[in-house]
Every structure is written in structure tokens, then in C-alpha cells.
Design a protein around this motif. Structure first.
Motif: not given
Length: 332
Positions: A260-264, A267-269, A273-277, A291-292
Motif C-alpha cells: 500500500g505504501w509503494s502504491r501511494m 500515485l503521488r509521484l 508529474i502531471a502538475q508539471c505538465q 486514490s489508493a
């Protein structure tokens, strides 16, 4: 192992659990910017998109004598400031390029690799650093795990669930008889458009000389973060393996929460990336809703030879803040 070569594909699997980089973006230049944003510090940096023609270097590199140029999916190139433009523009013909400030004098920077998970005593220090700690006596390889940026990264990224190392950099500078010079800083936060082909920044004058010693907290900053067991350095390898055993990373309890930690984190990364595009681009597979349970199957626009999204506009990190410039001119 860590670090993985830039052109390698990391293992992406849920069974068995993989303690290296979970998705390719983790080993990309995007993750460096994400680490800088999370920690609030890092070397002055700018990520240029493919095809961009740089006619002059951004003013955030004024006073810098050496630059670290990192082409997409290739090893870094260290070059002098005066020779950087030909190298940079040549690389930009085929791939995006990340440019770091590397040294403000003829000396090379100092690096310290900090293994994680961190010792319990440093994990408990968030917001509780005492006056008698390293911030007063100076940071070095023995106590770098107590650096505020390292502790913040450990908490923000939940590094106690995984293993790897944080590379800290101390950029040298020559402060002897240094005059006051203009240093320019971007005017607005992320999503502010630039009206020229180069990111425009208003002038702000600050003194270049400082009373800080090379071991002060402000002299050290994160350079990169890598997941996995390092093989290039035997003492660092042993330190990471010891932390794995001491903190029982392979225990049933940690393995149950690791996925779960790895997945979150992924998703946050991807959201970052999308915010920088371009504003119309959503995170890979999230539909704009983080979301998870979101899927990671629908990718962002990619190049034909890369699985990691290329930047669509210059992205800049300076003095703890992240900025992006839009409406730039590209070369043919």
C-alpha cells in the motif's frame, strides 16, 4: 540493486514484493524534483524539454562555475559554465535534459550517502532537533542521518518501510572577498506562464558571502534518492543490510503495509508529474482523482523510446520552490 541504470526497466510486480523502484518514474529526473519539493531544498536545477534551444543559461546559475548536465536516460556530464551551452543544446536535440548547479569554484562538491531506513533515534527527531545536535557541531558522514532534510524525507516518503540511500551534496563556493551580486528568483509558483523563450525571473539582490561553515545544515542538501540495496559501495551496502535486519523490513507486519505504501508513493509521484505538465494532462491512470485504488495502466503521452513522460515545458527548482514556464519556443 541501487542505483539502477537510467536506461534500465525496474521490476514492477506485487508478488513477490519488490523493494527497489516500483515504477520507472522513480529512477527518472522527475523523482529528483519530487524529492527537492518534498524536502524543500536541493541544488538550483532546471529540466528542459526535448527540442528546446537554450540561447543563454538561466540566471539561477549565475556564480556557478561547474554544471551537472543529465540527459534523459543517460549518465551525468560535468562541464564548466562557459562550455555548457553547446553540450546542452546538442543533447536537447534528442532528449530532455536536467541541469544542476554543481560547484561555485574549481573544487568538486562533497557527497555523503545516507542509508535508510534511518536509525530510530533520528526518526524521532522531526521538529525536535536540540541546540547541541549536529546543527551546532556540523554535519558529516557519521551524523548526516540527523540532517533536517533527511528526516523530513524519511517521514514524508515513509522510508522506514523500504531500503536504499539518500545522496546528500555540499556544493563548494569561494566566499573570499565575494561582492554582492544580483540573484534572480522566479516570480510565481507552478503553473505561471512565461512570455519569452527563456524562463523570466525578476531581479533580487542578496549577498553571496555568508558566515555559514561548510558543515552547516544549509550547506547540505539532497541530490538524489535511490531505492534498493547499493552494490557500488561495500560499507554502504553493509549499512543498508544492517538496517533491514535491525528494523525487520521483511517482517509480516511491514510486508503487509509495504504494498500500500509503494502504491501511494507511485500515485503521488505521477500526480506531481502531471502538475508539471500541460494543465490538460492528468496523472497516469488516476483520471485526476488520487486514490489508493486508482489504476496505473493508462500512461501519460510518451516518446516512442521512453516509458517515462517527457516534460512539455521547462521546470525549475530554486531556493526551495518549484516553478514551471509555459508558452516557450522550441527548435525545429
Amino acid at each position: 540493486m541501487a542505483p539502477i541504470a537510467p536506461d534500465s526497466q525496474p521490476v514492477s510486480t506485487c508478488t513477490p514484493l519488490h523493494f527497489g523502484p516500483p515504477i520507472p518514474e522513480i529512477e527518472s529526473n522527475w523523482f529528483r524534483f519530487y524529492v527537492y519539493k518534498i524536502s524543500g531544498c536541493g541544488p538550483a536545477s532546471i529540466l528542459f524539454p526535448k527540442g528546446y534551444i537554450v540561447r543563454r543559461l538561466p540566471t539561477i546559475f549565475e556564480g556557478v562555475q561547474k554544471l551537472c548536465i543529465i540527459p534523459w536516460d543517460h549518465e551525468p556530464i560535468i562541464t564548466n559554465y562557459g562550455q555548457a551551452l553547446p553540450v546542452l543544446n546538442n543533447r536537447l536535440k534528442s532528449k530532455p535534459v536536467l541541469v544542476h548547479a554543481y560547484s561555485k569554484c574549481n573544487s568538486n562538491p562533497t557527497f555523503v550517502d545516507v542509508p535508510f531506513p534511518l536509525p530510530r533515534e533520528s526518526v524521532d527527531l522531526l521538529g525536535n532537533t536540540t541546540p547541541t545536535g549536529p546543527e551546532e557541531t556540523g554535519f558529516n558522514s557519521k551524523n548526516m542521518h540527523m540532517h533536517p532534510a533527511v528526516i523530513k524525507l524519511s517521514h514524508s516518503l515513509s522510508l522506514d518501510h523500504s531500503c536504499g540511500y539518500i545522496r546528500m551534496i555540499n556544493i563548494p563556493s569561494d566566499h573570499s572577498s565575494a561582492p554582492t551580486v544580483p540573484v534572480q528568483q522566479p516570480e510565481a509558483l507552478v503553473d505561471t506562464a512565461a512570455s519569452t523563450s527563456q524562463p523570466h525571473v525578476p531581479e533580487k539582490t542578496v549577498p553571496t558571502s555568508t558566515s555559514a561553515t561548510p558543515t552547516d545544515a544549509n550547506s547540505w542538501m539532497p541530490f538524489s534518492l535511490h531505492f534498493g540495496i547499493p552494490l557500488f559501495n561495500l560499507p554502504l551496502n553493509r549499512a543498508v543490510c544492517e538496517r533491514i535486519q535491525q528494523q525487520q523490513l521483511f517482517s509480516v507486519e511491514n510486508l503487509a503495509s509495504f504494498s500500500g505504501w509503494s502504491r501511494m508513493l507511485c500515485l503521488r509521484l505521477l500526480d506531481f508529474i502531471a502538475q508539471c505538465q500541460s494543465p490538460s494532462i492528468a496523472p497516469r491512470g488516476t483520471g485526476g482523482n488520487l486514490s489508493a485504488t486508482s489504476s496505473l495502466t493508462t500512461p501519460l503521452p510518451l516518446s516512442s523510446d521512453s516509458v517515462v513522460p517527457f516534460p512539455t515545458c521547462p521546470v525549475l527548482f530554486h531556493e526551495g520552490m518549484l516553478y514551471k514556464a509555459q508558452d516557450v519556443q522550441y527548435g525545429n
